[in-house]
Design a protein around this motif. Sequence first.
Motif, short mmCIF file in Angstrom:
data_model
loop_
_atom_site.label_atom_id
_atom_site.label_comp_id
_atom_site.label_asym_id
_atom_site.label_seq_id
_atom_site.Cartn_x
_atom_site.Cartn_y
_atom_site.Cartn_z
N GLU A 119 2.45 1.03 -20.85
CA GLU A 119 2.17 2.36 -21.38
C GLU A 119 3.36 2.91 -22.16
OE1 GLU A 119 0.78 5.09 -18.47
OE2 GLU A 119 -0.90 3.83 -17.83
N GLU A 120 4.57 2.60 -21.67
CA GLU A 120 5.77 3.04 -22.37
C GLU A 120 5.81 2.43 -23.77
OE1 GLU A 120 10.67 2.91 -21.88
OE2 GLU A 120 9.41 1.32 -21.02
N ALA A 121 5.50 1.13 -23.85
CA ALA A 121 5.51 0.45 -25.15
C ALA A 121 4.42 1.02 -26.06
CB ALA A 121 5.32 -1.05 -24.95
N GLN A 122 3.25 1.30 -25.50
CA GLN A 122 2.16 1.87 -26.29
C GLN A 122 2.56 3.23 -26.86
OE1 GLN A 122 -0.39 1.12 -27.78
NE2 GLN A 122 -2.15 2.50 -27.54
N GLU A 123 3.19 4.04 -26.03
CA GLU A 123 3.65 5.36 -26.49
C GLU A 123 4.66 5.22 -27.63
OE1 GLU A 123 6.15 9.20 -24.74
OE2 GLU A 123 5.03 7.91 -23.35
N LEU A 124 5.58 4.27 -27.49
CA LEU A 124 6.58 4.07 -28.54
C LEU A 124 5.93 3.48 -29.78
CD1 LEU A 124 9.47 4.06 -29.57
CD2 LEU A 124 9.81 1.84 -28.42
N LYS A 158 -8.42 -4.03 -25.26
CA LYS A 158 -7.90 -4.25 -26.62
C LYS A 158 -8.29 -3.08 -27.53
CE LYS A 158 -7.31 -8.10 -29.86
NZ LYS A 158 -7.48 -7.50 -31.18
N ALA A 159 -9.53 -2.64 -27.41
CA ALA A 159 -10.00 -1.51 -28.23
C ALA A 159 -9.24 -0.23 -27.90
CB ALA A 159 -11.50 -1.31 -28.02
N LYS A 160 -9.02 -0.01 -26.61
CA LYS A 160 -8.31 1.19 -26.17
C LYS A 160 -6.88 1.22 -26.68
CE LYS A 160 -7.13 3.72 -21.92
NZ LYS A 160 -7.20 3.71 -20.43
N ILE A 161 -6.23 0.06 -26.74
CA ILE A 161 -4.85 -0.02 -27.21
C ILE A 161 -4.77 0.07 -28.73
CG2 ILE A 161 -2.79 -1.48 -27.33
CD1 ILE A 161 -3.32 -0.22 -24.58
N GLU A 162 -5.59 -0.71 -29.42
CA GLU A 162 -5.47 -0.81 -30.89
C GLU A 162 -6.13 0.35 -31.63
OE1 GLU A 162 -6.66 -4.59 -32.39
OE2 GLU A 162 -5.36 -5.73 -31.04
N GLY A 163 -7.19 0.92 -31.05
CA GLY A 163 -7.93 1.97 -31.74
C GLY A 163 -7.09 3.13 -32.23
N GLY A 197 11.27 -4.26 -24.01
CA GLY A 197 11.02 -5.39 -23.12
C GLY A 197 9.58 -5.80 -22.95
N LYS A 198 8.62 -4.99 -23.42
CA LYS A 198 7.20 -5.34 -23.30
C LYS A 198 6.46 -4.88 -24.56
CE LYS A 198 6.88 -5.19 -18.25
NZ LYS A 198 6.17 -4.61 -17.08
N HIS A 199 5.28 -5.51 -24.81
CA HIS A 199 4.48 -5.08 -25.95
C HIS A 199 3.47 -4.01 -25.50
CE1 HIS A 199 0.95 -7.39 -24.65
NE2 HIS A 199 1.71 -8.48 -24.52
N HIS A 200 2.78 -3.42 -26.46
CA HIS A 200 1.92 -2.27 -26.20
C HIS A 200 0.67 -2.60 -25.40
CE1 HIS A 200 0.94 -4.25 -29.88
NE2 HIS A 200 0.00 -3.44 -30.27
N GLY A 201 0.29 -3.87 -25.35
CA GLY A 201 -0.88 -4.24 -24.57
C GLY A 201 -0.61 -4.26 -23.09
N GLU A 202 0.66 -4.38 -22.70
CA GLU A 202 1.00 -4.54 -21.28
C GLU A 202 1.83 -3.40 -20.70
OE1 GLU A 202 3.35 -8.08 -20.96
OE2 GLU A 202 4.71 -7.51 -22.59
N TYR A 215 -2.37 -12.73 -25.50
CA TYR A 215 -2.42 -11.82 -24.35
C TYR A 215 -3.85 -11.72 -23.81
CZ TYR A 215 -1.82 -7.57 -21.58
OH TYR A 215 -1.79 -6.66 -20.56
N HIS A 216 -4.03 -12.04 -22.55
CA HIS A 216 -5.35 -12.00 -21.92
C HIS A 216 -5.70 -10.56 -21.55
CE1 HIS A 216 -5.99 -16.37 -21.38
NE2 HIS A 216 -4.67 -16.42 -21.34
N CYS A 217 -6.81 -10.09 -22.09
CA CYS A 217 -7.29 -8.76 -21.75
C CYS A 217 -8.77 -8.67 -22.09
CB CYS A 217 -6.50 -7.67 -22.50
SG CYS A 217 -6.68 -7.70 -24.29
#
Length: 735
Positions: free
Chosen positions: A545-550, A624-629, A538-543, A617-619
């Motif tokens: 934590e669950e999505a980022q983990e997956l 962005k670096a923390k998510i994509e790195g 239901g959400k992307h990894h930028g928004e 996505y506004h950030c």
Amino acid sequence: MVKRVLKRDGRRVDFNNQKIVAAILKAMDVTDNGEDIVLAAQIAQAISELDKDEMTVEEIQDVVENYLMNSPRQEVAKEYIRYRNKRNIARKAKSNEIFETIIQAQANDITRENANMNADTPAGMMMKFASEATKSYVDECLLSDPVREAVAGNYIHIHDKDYYPTKSLTCIQHPLDIILEHGLKAGHGESRPAKRIETASVLACISMETVQNEMHGGQAIPAFDFYLAPYVHKTFEEEVDKVSEMENADYSDLKTAHIDDYLKRDLTGLQGRDRAFQHAINQTVGRVHQAMEAFVHNMNTIHSRGGNQVVFSSINYGTDTSAEGRCIIREILNTTYEGVGNGSTAIFPIQIWKKKRGVSYLPEDPNYDLYKFACKVSARRFFPNFLNLDATYNQDPEWKADDPKRYIHEVATMGCRTRVYDNRFGPKTSIGRGNLSFTTINIVKLAIECMGIKDKEQRIGKFFERLDWALEISARQLDERFQFQKTALKKQFPLLMNGLWLGSGKLEPNDTIESVINQGTLAIGFIGLAECLIALVGKHHGESEEAQELGLRIVAFMKDKINGFSEKYQHNYSCFATPAEGLAGKFTKRDKKTFGILPGITDKDYYTNSSHVPVYYHCTPEHKAKIEGPYHQYEGAGHIFYVEIDGDATHNPEAIMRIVDLMDKYNIGYGSVNHNRNRCLDCGYENAEEGLEECPHCHGHHIDTLQRITGYLVGTTDRWNGGKLAELHDRVVHK
């Protein structure tokens, strides 16, 4: 007895007389006398009893026509022939429609597949004709059934499929020292080894331009500064000889004098040997600058591939701390900052600064002054991009600061993001190696197909099952292409396989390239992680934590599975953060047709590139670096980190430096900064105003707005396809 049928696409299938009966009955059904199943069965049986093991589809159809013409039902023969012709026309109709759009120079996603290629020129049109015709041949004759079905099902995309029959490889990092030290043989011409900086510059251009015609991807120089540095001193020696002759004095000992740096200085107040020494340095710097100007100019004007495009070129530099290496770095940066022609930004080569602690990043580093200058240049001209040699996965224990050839152990990249470094079959290096071919998985479709499963864990579990299948079919397809590529002969690649590709120097002209191409990589890429996650949770990894983990779990799974393919198939497989350009909208368009509009998933005209946070996505840059790195460590075949900044970056090079600091902080491998840059083509005025239509200086309306598409720059969006235009429209500033 006929046992097999050879189909038009090259497949061999078991003979089935019921298909013949069905075709004859269709022809009978439109006649006044209706069907005669007995006659149809008799004809099919007669064909099955012919004294042949195998027949082609066309041969069977010819025999059917003959039997019908000699039967009491000759009117059926006419209908059968008419039906057969209609089928042939239908098969050609799609190709004819595509060809018509090329002829009319229509702007669509076919003619605008690659923004670096002009499909409107005669050469460009000819290449598109060949490209579209060849893709059909590949589908019909070169792909295995499972692979063909996966492509047709929109699960995978084979990149550069039009080049598949040529057996060409994708890209290479040029060992330019081989060309400079031993000369170049290309076609019917050859050149001697370089003796001065001007010749070295030209040979660098010719090397990339020539090999571009032998490959279907980009060309790069992994250590531009190290390779050209020796020719700075050779040029200096020439200038010493000139001043000796001019002043009728012996200054030959100056050739071995220590030079701290090659910097132009005023000769006022200098006399004798000091004046001769500085004069030679000044002249050398001037010649190096002109050579760099010529290099950049040539890379933006020398066309390849039948005159259809300039060379897709990249250069890596920044870690040569010698006076000569610094001179090369400084003057390529000066040239880039000044611009080409009347001051326009050079599109090529894509320039990549090698950032490394102890060398070219911190204030105490010997090349820190040049790093600051590189950031200033990037703030005005978009280049250089920044390659982080300090990232954990970009390091090599063999690298030593006092090694004059330490660049061998430094990773280099292509501007679009392609990375080749680890090697199961030879030295760990980027030099003399490249990607062989790559294929991208539509992970969004895999996720959409699992959306109907209500239980989240079961839904995610099913997705991983589907992903496992897609990875298996992609690995198989790349191996099949490898088995085809390896049959090419050395003589088909007269420069590439004449010592540039690692290990190719030992090959004879009629040898196959099989023994050396395993030095390259086979990349399995993916697109749309953001949309995939929205479909699953239901959400992307930028928004989330669950999505980022997956998301990290998904890409880590891909990397581990792909590493397993390296063992299974004995190739250098690697995971790729696909730089989708033409593919940006292709997957989406077909999925939208199949599944309809799904909010956050198929409601745009593109899928988000690889593991990027969506462009809309506004950030902040740091978020962005923390998510994509964290994804970069898994994407060994290539990755990139982008940040969009607003305002006039030319007055804010510190903003570029802050982005590089984020790369260092979050273990990011490769990155660049996007910003707005307008240039009036009438008077040369530049600014950063968004949506500029009229020049405030001369009031002209010929405005060139630079944009970055997938790692390279484009001065006009006229050649962008629909998917990339939609993405451009959605891009937001990170602040």
